[in-house]
Design a protein around this motif. Structure first.
Motif, PDB file in Angstrom:
ATOM      1  N   VAL A 197       0.858  -1.178   0.000  1.00 27.53           N
ATOM      2  CA  VAL A 197       0.000   0.000   0.000  1.00 27.53           C
ATOM      3  C   VAL A 197       0.897   1.231   0.000  1.00 27.53           C
ATOM      4  CG1 VAL A 197      -1.742   1.287   1.302  1.00 27.53           C
ATOM      5  CG2 VAL A 197      -1.856  -1.207   1.175  1.00 27.53           C
ATOM      6  N   LEU A 198       0.615   2.158  -0.919  1.00 27.11           N
ATOM      7  CA  LEU A 198       1.491   3.306  -1.161  1.00 27.11           C
ATOM      8  C   LEU A 198       0.816   4.577  -0.654  1.00 27.11           C
ATOM      9  CD1 LEU A 198       2.406   2.359  -4.849  1.00 27.11           C
ATOM     10  CD2 LEU A 198       3.352   1.434  -2.708  1.00 27.11           C
ATOM     11  N   PRO A 199       1.275   5.137   0.466  1.00 29.11           N
ATOM     12  CA  PRO A 199       0.576   6.263   1.090  1.00 29.11           C
ATOM     13  C   PRO A 199       0.903   7.601   0.432  1.00 29.11           C
ATOM     14  CG  PRO A 199       2.514   5.742   2.358  1.00 29.11           C
ATOM     15  CD  PRO A 199       2.468   4.741   1.229  1.00 29.11           C
ATOM     16  N   LYS A 200       0.047   8.602   0.717  1.00 28.29           N
ATOM     17  CA  LYS A 200       0.286   9.985   0.273  1.00 28.29           C
ATOM     18  C   LYS A 200       0.670  10.028  -1.203  1.00 28.29           C
ATOM     19  CE  LYS A 200       0.188  11.103   4.772  1.00 28.29           C
ATOM     20  NZ  LYS A 200      -0.066   9.778   5.396  1.00 28.29           N
ATOM     21  N   PHE A 201      -0.035   9.244  -2.011  1.00 24.84           N
ATOM     22  CA  PHE A 201       0.326   9.042  -3.414  1.00 24.84           C
ATOM     23  C   PHE A 201      -0.043  10.278  -4.236  1.00 24.84           C
ATOM     24  CE2 PHE A 201       0.107   7.305  -7.679  1.00 24.84           C
ATOM     25  CZ  PHE A 201       1.072   6.313  -7.703  1.00 24.84           C
ATOM     26  N   THR A 202       0.950  10.833  -4.938  1.00 23.66           N
ATOM     27  CA  THR A 202       0.722  11.955  -5.855  1.00 23.66           C
ATOM     28  C   THR A 202       1.408  11.655  -7.182  1.00 23.66           C
ATOM     29  OG1 THR A 202       2.719  13.180  -5.232  1.00 23.66           O
ATOM     30  CG2 THR A 202       0.733  13.554  -3.886  1.00 23.66           C
ATOM     31  N   ASP A 203       1.190  12.520  -8.158  1.00 27.13           N
ATOM     32  CA  ASP A 203       1.854  12.292  -9.445  1.00 27.13           C
ATOM     33  C   ASP A 203       3.361  12.507  -9.341  1.00 27.13           C
ATOM     34  OD1 ASP A 203       1.791  15.033  -9.145  1.00 27.13           O
ATOM     35  OD2 ASP A 203       1.212  15.448 -11.221  1.00 27.13           O
ATOM     36  N   GLU A 204       3.821  13.175  -8.276  1.00 22.03           N
ATOM     37  CA  GLU A 204       5.253  13.382  -8.080  1.00 22.03           C
ATOM     38  C   GLU A 204       5.889  12.253  -7.278  1.00 22.03           C
ATOM     39  OE1 GLU A 204       5.565  17.181  -6.231  1.00 22.03           O
ATOM     40  OE2 GLU A 204       5.099  18.297  -8.078  1.00 22.03           O
ATOM     41  N   SER A 205       5.235  11.829  -6.190  1.00 21.42           N
ATOM     42  CA  SER A 205       5.814  10.787  -5.339  1.00 21.42           C
ATOM     43  C   SER A 205       5.548   9.379  -5.852  1.00 21.42           C
ATOM     44  CB  SER A 205       5.256  10.911  -3.916  1.00 21.42           C
ATOM     45  OG  SER A 205       3.865  10.591  -3.888  1.00 21.42           O
ATOM     46  N   GLY A 206       4.495   9.216  -6.643  1.00 23.17           N
ATOM     47  CA  GLY A 206       4.056   7.879  -7.028  1.00 23.17           C
ATOM     48  C   GLY A 206       5.018   7.105  -7.889  1.00 23.17           C
ATOM     49  N   GLY A 252      -2.624  13.719 -13.560  1.00 18.96           N
ATOM     50  CA  GLY A 252      -1.255  13.225 -13.477  1.00 18.96           C
ATOM     51  C   GLY A 252      -1.195  11.831 -12.890  1.00 18.96           C
ATOM     52  N   ILE A 253      -1.968  11.588 -11.847  1.00 15.61           N
ATOM     53  CA  ILE A 253      -2.032  10.253 -11.242  1.00 15.61           C
ATOM     54  C   ILE A 253      -2.602   9.245 -12.237  1.00 15.61           C
ATOM     55  CG2 ILE A 253      -3.235   8.891  -9.478  1.00 15.61           C
ATOM     56  CD1 ILE A 253      -2.954  11.366  -7.625  1.00 15.61           C
ATOM     57  N   ALA A 254      -3.625   9.644 -12.977  1.00 14.93           N
ATOM     58  CA  ALA A 254      -4.225   8.739 -13.965  1.00 14.93           C
ATOM     59  C   ALA A 254      -3.195   8.320 -15.010  1.00 14.93           C
ATOM     60  CB  ALA A 254      -5.424   9.416 -14.626  1.00 14.93           C
ATOM     61  N   ARG A 255      -2.402   9.272 -15.476  1.00 12.90           N
ATOM     62  CA  ARG A 255      -1.367   8.932 -16.480  1.00 12.90           C
ATOM     63  C   ARG A 255      -0.320   7.995 -15.881  1.00 12.90           C
ATOM     64  NH1 ARG A 255      -2.255  14.461 -17.806  1.00 12.90           N
ATOM     65  NH2 ARG A 255      -0.580  15.113 -16.380  1.00 12.90           N
ATOM     66  N   LEU A 256       0.073   8.263 -14.646  1.00 13.21           N
ATOM     67  CA  LEU A 256       1.079   7.427 -13.999  1.00 13.21           C
ATOM     68  C   LEU A 256       0.560   6.011 -13.764  1.00 13.21           C
ATOM     69  CD1 LEU A 256       3.825   7.158 -12.601  1.00 13.21           C
ATOM     70  CD2 LEU A 256       2.776   8.097 -10.527  1.00 13.21           C
ATOM     71  N   LEU A 257      -0.644   5.889 -13.254  1.00 15.93           N
ATOM     72  CA  LEU A 257      -1.205   4.558 -12.998  1.00 15.93           C
ATOM     73  C   LEU A 257      -1.425   3.779 -14.286  1.00 15.93           C
ATOM     74  CD1 LEU A 257      -3.785   5.229 -10.118  1.00 15.93           C
ATOM     75  CD2 LEU A 257      -1.395   4.513  -9.961  1.00 15.93           C
ATOM     76  N   ASP A 258      -1.771   4.478 -15.341  1.00 21.88           N
ATOM     77  CA  ASP A 258      -1.987   3.790 -16.615  1.00 21.88           C
ATOM     78  C   ASP A 258      -0.691   3.149 -17.122  1.00 21.88           C
ATOM     79  OD1 ASP A 258      -3.827   3.158 -18.839  1.00 21.88           O
ATOM     80  OD2 ASP A 258      -2.441   4.404 -19.998  1.00 21.88           O
ATOM     81  N   LYS A 259       0.445   3.784 -16.859  1.00 21.31           N
ATOM     82  CA  LYS A 259       1.735   3.219 -17.275  1.00 21.31           C
ATOM     83  C   LYS A 259       2.045   1.937 -16.514  1.00 21.31           C
ATOM     84  CE  LYS A 259       3.864   7.689 -18.407  1.00 21.31           C
ATOM     85  NZ  LYS A 259       4.933   8.653 -18.026  1.00 21.31           N
TER      86      LYS A 259
END
Length: 448
Positions: free
Chosen positions: A188-197, A238-245
């Motif tokens: 589980v990945l906390p405080k998830f953002t497009d920068e930290s994720g 940004g999160i959507a793009r990262l998760l899609d990868k």
């Protein structure tokens, strides 16, 4: 494992038209995302962690998070990591099935293993011998055969995840766990953002490559950037793009409503749901809008934590009707009073609102919350009838038809995505018999 597998066969036969199907940690990701159900969090500092995991599995819990983040104090992280490594190692070494053969007596080898692990890392402190290390409970570690399959080891355990604080912990723990990494379904990945994720997901990919074990990510959306209107849109896309990868590694997206509220100094009472807090409701709606779409681009989004479990002084009257419980067996009326006494009627209302808003499953911090989440996840006979008719009609070219219950319109094309989700939920949680209500399912879980 299977949902409601802790109930007796005759009880399940009485409750279910279609029984919940078995699944394992090796099942398809789409099945596991639905099967998470009530995900129970536990601090990784617990000295009886391995025993707790077994006990909760016997009570119907099918997913657990062992927490190294907000559930423990900052100064406890090192000791919690060591405890986690040893307890999972001992759990892996047990013959699968049943409880630890040596019960909960203090494990000298287990305590020594924690101490040795800390010493090897240069992190043994003088005060530790008289501290929590002296209270470690567990079983004596036994040699582990590297050739043993993780499937055999996990078939009687919940899906297990570790909630880390930093990406580096994923790499570190994957190495320290050794063969016991086979007990884990992911992190589980906390405080998830497009920068930290990105760092978290790259560390997960590295752990997969190093261990040869499929490991899933469950990012938690809880940062102030999501709460704040001016940054929310940019963050979500940004999160959507990262998760899609990294789509093949993302099992579900979790919501950290407690942290979102903290950005404004808010806390809901047990008389209110997350959806009564306008700021939180708007974040949930936007998260589902971007990340929960039914067009193949979305993910399973899970419901927020219900943080109340002790008896509270009530401000409002209970909203739980008496009639369904009066008709339920066993002990329906007593179950209703138990729910009210423990403020679980608020939880039940929030679960219903979760479903209406596109969320499935729920973060839980107390075992008493689990039966309500699972009972409300069972597909009703009416839902099943509608979903099956809609899919049959859609295969025939579409159109509209009256429901078999003669109380609604079923339109094949607009309702198809809903129907497909219902059928997947039916596979995992089962279908209740026509005369079985939520109250009877919950009564069976609480009394069985």
């Amino acid at each position: 494992m299977r949902h409601f597998g802790h109930l007796a066969d005759d009880v399940r036969g009485r409750l279910f038209l279609e029984q919940p199907r078995a699944f394992s940690a090796e099942s398809d990701a789409a099945v596991l995302a639905i099967a998470l159900g009530a995900t129970l969090y536990s601090p990784a500092t617990r000295p009886t962690l391995g025993e707790d995991i077994r006990k909760q599995a016997g009570r119907g819990v099918v997913s657990m998070v062992l927490c190294l983040e907000d559930a423990i104090a900052d100064h406890e992280v090192t000791a919690a990591e060591a405890n986690l490594v040893v307890q999972l190692g001992e759990l892996f070494a047990e013959p699968h099935g049943g409880l630890p053969s040596r019960g909960g007596a203090p494990g000298a080898a287990g305590e020594a293993a924690v101490r040795d692990d800390l010493r090897a890392r240069g992190e043994v402190r003088p005060e530790m011998p008289g501290g929590w290390l002296g209270e470690v409970r567990g079983v004596t570690s036994e040699p582990v055969e590297a050739t043993e399959t993780s499937t055999a080891r996990t078939q009687d355990l919940p899906l297990l995840f570790i909630r880390v604080r930093a990406a580096s912990q994923i790499t570190d723990l994957a190495g320290r766990l050794g063969p016991a990494i086979g007990l884990l379904t992911g992190f589980v990945l906390p405080k998830f953002t497009d920068e930290s994720g990105g760092e978290f997901l790259e560390a997960l990919a590295g752990a997969e490559a190093a261990t040869g074990r499929r490991l899933f990510a469950m990012p938690v959306l809880e940062s102030p950037e999501l709460a704040h209107l001016e940054t929310r849109r940019e963050q979500l896309f940004g999160i959507a793009r990262l998760l899609d990868k990294h789509r093949e590694r993302v099992l579900a997206v979790r919501l950290g409503v407690t942290d979102l509220c903290s950005a404004y100094g808010l806390r809901r009472s047990p008389d209110l749901t997350a959806y009564d807090v306008a700021l939180v409701a708007s974040v949930i709606g936007d998260v589902v809008n971007v990340l929960g779409r039914a067009d193949g681009t979305g993910f399973t989004v899970t419901g927020p934590v219900w943080e109340y479990f002790p008896v509270q002084e009530r401000m409002f009257k209970p909203q739980l009707r008496r009639t369904p419980f009066a008709e339920a067996e066993p002990s329906g009326v007593a179950v209703r009073q138990r729910i009210i006494d423990h403020d679980l009627d608020g939880l039940i209302r929030e679960i219903e609102l979760d479903r209406a808003n596109g969320l499935l499953g729920k973060t839980c911090i107390h075992p008493s919350h689990v039966p309500a989440v699972h009972a409300l996840s069972v597909v009703t006979h009416e839902e099943y009838s509608d979903a099956r008719d809609i899919l049959d009609q859609e295969r025939g070219g579409g159109g509209v038809l009256r429901s078999a219950y003669t109380n609604k319109m079923n339109e094949a094309k607009p309702h198809r995505a809903w129907a497909e989700r219902v059928m997947l939920r039916a596979e995992v949680f089962g279908v209740a018999r026509e005369d079985v209500s939520f109250a009877e399912l919950l009564s069976a879980c609480l009394c069985g």
